[in-house]
Structure formats: structure tokens, C-alpha cells
Design a protein around this motif. Structure first.
Motif, PDB file in Angstrom:
ATOM      1  N   ALA A 306       0.780  -1.113  -0.111  1.00 26.19           N
ATOM      2  CA  ALA A 306      -0.051  -0.021   0.092  1.00 26.19           C
ATOM      3  C   ALA A 306       1.073   1.161  -0.028  1.00 26.19           C
ATOM      4  O   ALA A 306       0.664   2.171  -0.801  1.00 26.19           O
ATOM      5  CB  ALA A 306      -0.988  -0.069   1.171  1.00 26.19           C
ATOM      6  N   GLY A 307       1.832   1.337   0.697  1.00 21.66           N
ATOM      7  CA  GLY A 307       3.021   2.493   0.979  1.00 21.66           C
ATOM      8  C   GLY A 307       3.618   2.751  -0.346  1.00 21.66           C
ATOM      9  O   GLY A 307       3.617   3.783  -0.927  1.00 21.66           O
ATOM     10  N   ILE A 308       4.115   1.621  -1.197  1.00 23.68           N
ATOM     11  CA  ILE A 308       4.588   1.641  -2.326  1.00 23.68           C
ATOM     12  C   ILE A 308       3.594   2.252  -3.470  1.00 23.68           C
ATOM     13  O   ILE A 308       4.048   3.174  -4.306  1.00 23.68           O
ATOM     14  CB  ILE A 308       5.281   0.397  -2.931  1.00 23.68           C
ATOM     15  CG1 ILE A 308       6.510   0.086  -1.858  1.00 23.68           C
ATOM     16  CG2 ILE A 308       5.736   0.495  -4.237  1.00 23.68           C
ATOM     17  CD1 ILE A 308       6.892  -1.525  -2.274  1.00 23.68           C
ATOM     18  N   ILE A 309       2.474   1.764  -3.628  1.00 29.46           N
ATOM     19  CA  ILE A 309       1.648   2.110  -4.492  1.00 29.46           C
ATOM     20  C   ILE A 309       1.185   3.600  -4.201  1.00 29.46           C
ATOM     21  O   ILE A 309       1.062   4.314  -4.997  1.00 29.46           O
ATOM     22  CB  ILE A 309       0.363   1.371  -4.334  1.00 29.46           C
ATOM     23  CG1 ILE A 309       0.259  -0.126  -4.957  1.00 29.46           C
ATOM     24  CG2 ILE A 309      -1.028   1.871  -5.140  1.00 29.46           C
ATOM     25  CD1 ILE A 309      -0.713  -1.242  -4.596  1.00 29.46           C
ATOM     26  N   PHE A 311       2.923   5.943  -2.749  1.00 40.88           N
ATOM     27  CA  PHE A 311       4.019   7.011  -3.115  1.00 40.88           C
ATOM     28  C   PHE A 311       4.455   6.924  -4.356  1.00 40.88           C
ATOM     29  O   PHE A 311       4.331   7.987  -5.261  1.00 40.88           O
ATOM     30  CB  PHE A 311       5.396   6.086  -2.325  1.00 40.88           C
ATOM     31  CG  PHE A 311       6.659   7.101  -2.825  1.00 40.88           C
ATOM     32  CD1 PHE A 311       6.950   7.910  -1.828  1.00 40.88           C
ATOM     33  CD2 PHE A 311       7.306   6.782  -3.833  1.00 40.88           C
ATOM     34  CE1 PHE A 311       8.116   8.950  -2.046  1.00 40.88           C
ATOM     35  CE2 PHE A 311       8.561   7.595  -3.920  1.00 40.88           C
ATOM     36  CZ  PHE A 311       9.071   8.693  -3.189  1.00 40.88           C
ATOM     37  N   SER A 312       3.994   5.890  -5.394  1.00 39.01           N
ATOM     38  CA  SER A 312       4.164   5.999  -6.714  1.00 39.01           C
ATOM     39  C   SER A 312       3.194   6.726  -7.430  1.00 39.01           C
ATOM     40  O   SER A 312       3.373   7.269  -8.502  1.00 39.01           O
ATOM     41  CB  SER A 312       4.308   4.573  -7.313  1.00 39.01           C
ATOM     42  OG  SER A 312       5.460   3.629  -6.795  1.00 39.01           O
ATOM     43  N   THR A 313       1.884   6.785  -6.687  1.00 38.75           N
ATOM     44  CA  THR A 313       0.691   7.403  -7.285  1.00 38.75           C
ATOM     45  C   THR A 313       1.063   8.871  -7.336  1.00 38.75           C
ATOM     46  O   THR A 313       0.806   9.702  -7.992  1.00 38.75           O
ATOM     47  CB  THR A 313      -0.447   6.917  -6.560  1.00 38.75           C
ATOM     48  OG1 THR A 313      -0.809   5.527  -7.049  1.00 38.75           O
ATOM     49  CG2 THR A 313      -1.617   7.667  -7.282  1.00 38.75           C
ATOM     50  N   VAL A 314       1.437   9.199  -5.946  1.00 37.63           N
ATOM     51  CA  VAL A 314       1.830  10.949  -5.782  1.00 37.63           C
ATOM     52  C   VAL A 314       2.950  11.031  -6.621  1.00 37.63           C
ATOM     53  O   VAL A 314       2.693  12.326  -7.115  1.00 37.63           O
ATOM     54  CB  VAL A 314       2.002  10.995  -4.063  1.00 37.63           C
ATOM     55  CG1 VAL A 314       2.662  12.255  -3.999  1.00 37.63           C
ATOM     56  CG2 VAL A 314       0.879  10.560  -3.472  1.00 37.63           C
ATOM     57  N   ILE A 363       2.135  10.534   4.035  1.00 42.61           N
ATOM     58  CA  ILE A 363       3.140  10.810   2.478  1.00 42.61           C
ATOM     59  C   ILE A 363       2.095  11.514   1.724  1.00 42.61           C
ATOM     60  O   ILE A 363       2.785  12.535   1.171  1.00 42.61           O
ATOM     61  CB  ILE A 363       3.551   9.166   1.886  1.00 42.61           C
ATOM     62  CG1 ILE A 363       4.601   8.532   3.025  1.00 42.61           C
ATOM     63  CG2 ILE A 363       3.815   9.334   0.762  1.00 42.61           C
ATOM     64  CD1 ILE A 363       4.897   7.344   2.237  1.00 42.61           C
ATOM     65  N   GLY A 364       0.900  11.224   1.447  1.00 41.50           N
ATOM     66  CA  GLY A 364       0.293  11.973   0.704  1.00 41.50           C
ATOM     67  C   GLY A 364       0.202  13.469   1.126  1.00 41.50           C
ATOM     68  O   GLY A 364       0.096  14.231   0.253  1.00 41.50           O
TER      69      GLY A 364
END
Length: 472
Positions: A306-309, A311-314, A363-364
């Protein structure tokens, strides 16, 4: 320019240190500061497994349990497990007579249970001329219903007898057996100011204690009058040790020597029990449950995904919409992620599933400041300002909005943390703490780091020639 280069050097050094902490599991010591810190990732019960204990008030079913006493009991248990080094314990009241205790990472169930449910009634008991064997369960004068006053400084009897010396009168409907001695209590643990475990000169465990002013006076008077006699140290009516009084003890300090076969961990558990006093409500264990790490490992794996997704989306959005400034924002966001995780390990912060959720959420939120700044930057560029001035104006005019939004989030985090602290909801407290740390770190990376990156890379560019680089 020199200041900007200095900023870049400091940011680079901070990044190296953060990455070193992130990928290190070790112990550091700084001698001249007296600092010792174990660098490791601390996981909560839901992620690393541990023990869950359900306790219930050990009183008749028809007898109500005072809510205030139950809350005091919960607080004492929490202090005890904290002093044992348990990370992020969950100790909360369930219903009107039960307490739930969750101990992440605990492997010694027996030690934890004994420390939690120990009532902690410490007595210094006169044994007369004959020592009482360690481990013996005895009756003391505190067991008797007494009227009047019994001066504890009076000279005790030469041998254990079923009656008290002094002016006390024994009453009640439950007569004592003539063969069962009742030992006179000289002083109780309420006069104990501190207790700590240590090793004696023979490397045997013991507990060093310090008395308050009243206890110092009582102890000095009694030991001065009874040199050569035995004074037993009794915990919950069980004799721990029964040393002979070799000389008057007038400074209010002494030691409790542990029994044969005891370890330093046993001394530490005893010190914790004594230090945090007796439980207002006696407890019994209703259920114990070992929670394995299998579920926790799966939760960690899914949280990482979930964190990788997230971070990548942002990162993808920032790069596509803001182009070059977006790339720099992603670099700052990467530093933010490394920095926050390093802070978690250094404090340390216990990571639970709600805590990880707070981290991912932060992060978001970390790019909020960059979005406000970049939109201001684009407005200044459209107004015809040169790039360096546009960057400075963009940051200055976006700052009030960034400041107010982050302060409001921190206030919410404080409210959640206080709620979790007062109501035993450590999961809520963990979420609030990780989110607050993330917001504070995002202010640093979003304002100072991104600004340093923008000036270092873009000051010499002409935005009119490279308008596409800024999403204009």
C-alpha cells in the motif's frame, strides 16, 4: 549562493544519516553525552505477535468494583509493564470488572503474568530470634481486625506469638489457631520511596530500596533496638528473605536479597512491583492468548505494498502535472520518507497497523505544501517574474496556508493522542504520533528541502524558453 550550497551539503548529510539508520539494526553509544540507544524497528502486537492477557477483579460476583479503583489498577499495571521494557503495551478496561493487557514481543509469559497480577504488599516483619525459611507463607498483624493503635516502634516480642504487643486489642469473630503464629509487621511498603535491581559483590541479584522520611525514622528506631534479631521481608505474605540485623540502619537505605536460584530478571520484576505499589483491586487471570507473528507478517507485506502504491501514485501525479518541479518534489518526498522512518527507529516509535496507516497518510499530505508552492510559482511566472524571484515569492505567499493547515492537523493529532492516553487506546495514540511526526517532517522537506533543490537547479534557466518544464 554559498548559503544555498551549505543547505545542499546539510541536506545531503541528513539523507546519508537517515539512510544509514533506516538500514541499520545496532546499538550506538556516545560516551561524552552518556547516550545509549538501540537502533531497531519496534513493532506492535498486531505486527510481531506477543501475549494477550484478560484479567478480572477477584471479588465476589455480586460485589461492585469501584471504577476509580479499577482505573488506578489499570494505570499501575501499565507502569509495571512499561518498566519491564515492553514496547507499546495496550492496557485498557473492558466492561465494569475486566482489564485487557496486550504485550507485544513478550516471550516470558510467567514473568509477565506474575508482575502484572502481583498485589505488591510489602511488609517488614519481626521474626524474633529464629529466622523464617524463604518461601514460607505467614500471617502478619495486618491480617487481624484491630481496634486502637499499635505503635510500630514498640519493642517486639522475643518470639512469634498469636497476639500483638503494644496497646492493640484483637477482636473479630474468626479466632486464630493457637498453633498458628502471627508475626508483627514493623513497616509496610507505603514508606518505600524507590526500588531498583542490582548485583551484589558476589554477582547475586538483589533489590536496593530507599525509604521516605517516616520510614527512615521507623527503620532506624527498630533496627537500633534489635541488633542480632531477624527481620523478614515479606511480599504478599510470602517470605522473600529473612536477614539478621547486623547493625542499626539509620540512613533509610537497604537491600532485599533474592532467594537462591533467582536471576537479575527476578530482581527487576520485584523492583517494578514494589516501585509501583499495590493493586487497589485484586485480579485473577481469565484467559491468556499467544498471538503469533504470521498475521503480522502478512499485514506488514500488505502495508508495504500500500505504501509503495501510494508513493508511486503521488510521484507520478507530481511529475506529470508539474514536470521539473514535480521531479524535485519527488526527491524531497523520498528524503521525507527516509527521514521519518529513521525518526521512528531512533525514538523509537512502535509501529502498529494504525501507526503505519498514519505514516502512509502523511506521505500523501507531505506533498500538499509542494502543490500550494508550485501553483503560486506558476502564477508568478505567468506574471512575468524571473525564475529565482518567482520561487521566493511562491514560497512566501504559500507559507500562511501551509502553516495553518499543518497546525490544524497537529492540533487534531494532539487531541487524538490525549484521548488515547486517557482511555487506554494505544492504537489511536500510535496513529496520532506517527501522523504528527510525519506532518512535522513534511514541513521541513516541503519548505526548505524543495526550495533548496529548486534554486540549485532552476536559477539559471529561462522559463520563457522552457515553459513546458514547469507545466505552463
Amino acid at each position: 549562493m554559498r548559503n544555498r550550497n551549505l543547505w545542499l551539503a546539510l541536506i545531503g548529510l541528513l539523507a546519508v544519516l537517515a539512510l544509514w539508520v533506516d538500514f541499520t539494526e545496532t546499538r550506538i553509544e556516545i560516551g561524552f553525552l552518556g547516550l545509549q540507544r538501540e537502533i531497531r524497528t519496534v513493532l506492535g502486537l498486531d505486527l510481531q505477535g506477543g501475549i494477550q492477557i484478560l484479567l478480572e477483579a477477584d471479588v465476589p460476583p455480586n460485589q461492585p468494583v469501584d471504577r476509580g479503583n479499577l482505573e488506578d489498577t489499570r494505570r499501575i499495571i501499565e507502569n509495571r509493564v512499561n518498566a519491564l521494557g515492553v514496547s507499546e503495551p495496550v492496557v485498557q478496561i473492558a466492561g465494569t470488572r475486566r482489564i485487557v493487557v496486550e504485550l507485544p514481543g513478550v516471550t516470558n509469559l510467567e514473568q509477565a503474568v506474575n508482575t502484572i497480577k502481583q498485589t505488591g504488599l510489602l511488609e517488614f516483619v519481626d521474626a524474633g530470634a529464629t529466622p523464617i525459611p524463604e518461601g514460607t507463607t505467614i500471617r502478619t498483624s495486618l491480617d487481624l481486625p484491630i481496634t486502637g493503635t499499635a505503635p510500630v516502634t514498640a519493642t517486639p516480642s522475643l518470639a512469634p506469638t498469636p497476639s500483638l504487643t503494644g496497646t492493640a486489642e484483637v477482636t473479630g469473630t474468626a479466632p486464630l489457631s493457637p498453633t498458628e503464629p502471627v508475626y508483627r509487621t514493623i513497616m509496610t511498603g507505603r514508606n518505600l520511596r524507590s526500588a531498583r535491581p542490582q548485583l551484589d559483590e558476589f554477582r547475586q541479584p538483589e533489590v536496593a530500596f530507599t525509604l521516605d522520611a517516616e520510614g527512615t525514622r521507623l527503620f532506624a528506631e527498630y533496627t537500633s533496638r534489635n541488633v542480632g534479631r531477624y527481620l523478614c521481608i515479606v511480599l504478599d505474605k510470602k517470605v522473600i528473605s529473612c536477614p539478621v540485623i547486623q547493625e542499626p540502619i539509620t540512613q533509610g537505605q537497604g537491600v532485599i536479597r533474592m532467594g537462591s536460584g533467582s536471576t537479575l530478571a527476578d530482581a527487576e520484576a520485584l523492583a517494578v512491583t514494589l516501585r509501583y505499589g499495590a493493586l487497589p483491586v485484586p485480579l485473577k487471570i481469565v484467559d491468556t492468548r499467544n498471538i503469533g507473528p504470521t498475521l503480522g507478517q502478512e499485514s506488514i507485506r500488505r502495508s508495504l505494498i500500500a505504501g509503495i502504491i501510494g508513493f508511486s501514485t503521488v510521484a507520478l501525479f507530481m511529475i506529470l502535472y508539474y514536470r521539473v518541479p514535480g521531479v524535485l518534489a519527488v526527491l524531497a518526498l523520498s528524503l521525507y520518507t527516509a527521514l521519518v522512518f529513521a525518526i521512528f527507529k531512533l525514538l523509537p516509535v512502535t509501529l502498529t497497523l494504525p501507526g503505519i496507516a498514519g505514516f502512509v497518510l502523511s506521505i500523501g499530505m507531505a506533498v500538499d505544501a509542494n502543490i500550494l508552492i508550485f501553483e503560486r510559482l506558476k502564477e508568478e511566472l505567468r506574471a512575468g517574474r524571473d525564475l529565482s524571484m518567482a520561487i521566493d515569492y511562491g514560497f512566501e505567499r504559500a507559507w500562511p496556508s501551509i502553516r495553518d493547515s499543518n497546525i490544524s492537523t497537529l492540533i487534531t493529532c494532539a487531541i487524538l493522542y490525549i484521548f488515547g492516553l486517557n482511555f487506554g487506546a494505544s492504537m489511536v495514540r500510535g496513529f496520532a504520533l506517527t501522523l504528527a511526526i510525519g506532518v512535522a517532517a513534511s514541513l521541513f522537506t516541503g519548505i526548505w528541502v524543495t526550495r533548496a533543490f529548486l534554486h540549485a537547479l532552476l536559477d539559471r534557466l529561462r522559463p520563457g524558453v522552457h515553459r513546458g518544464w514547469f507545466g505552463l
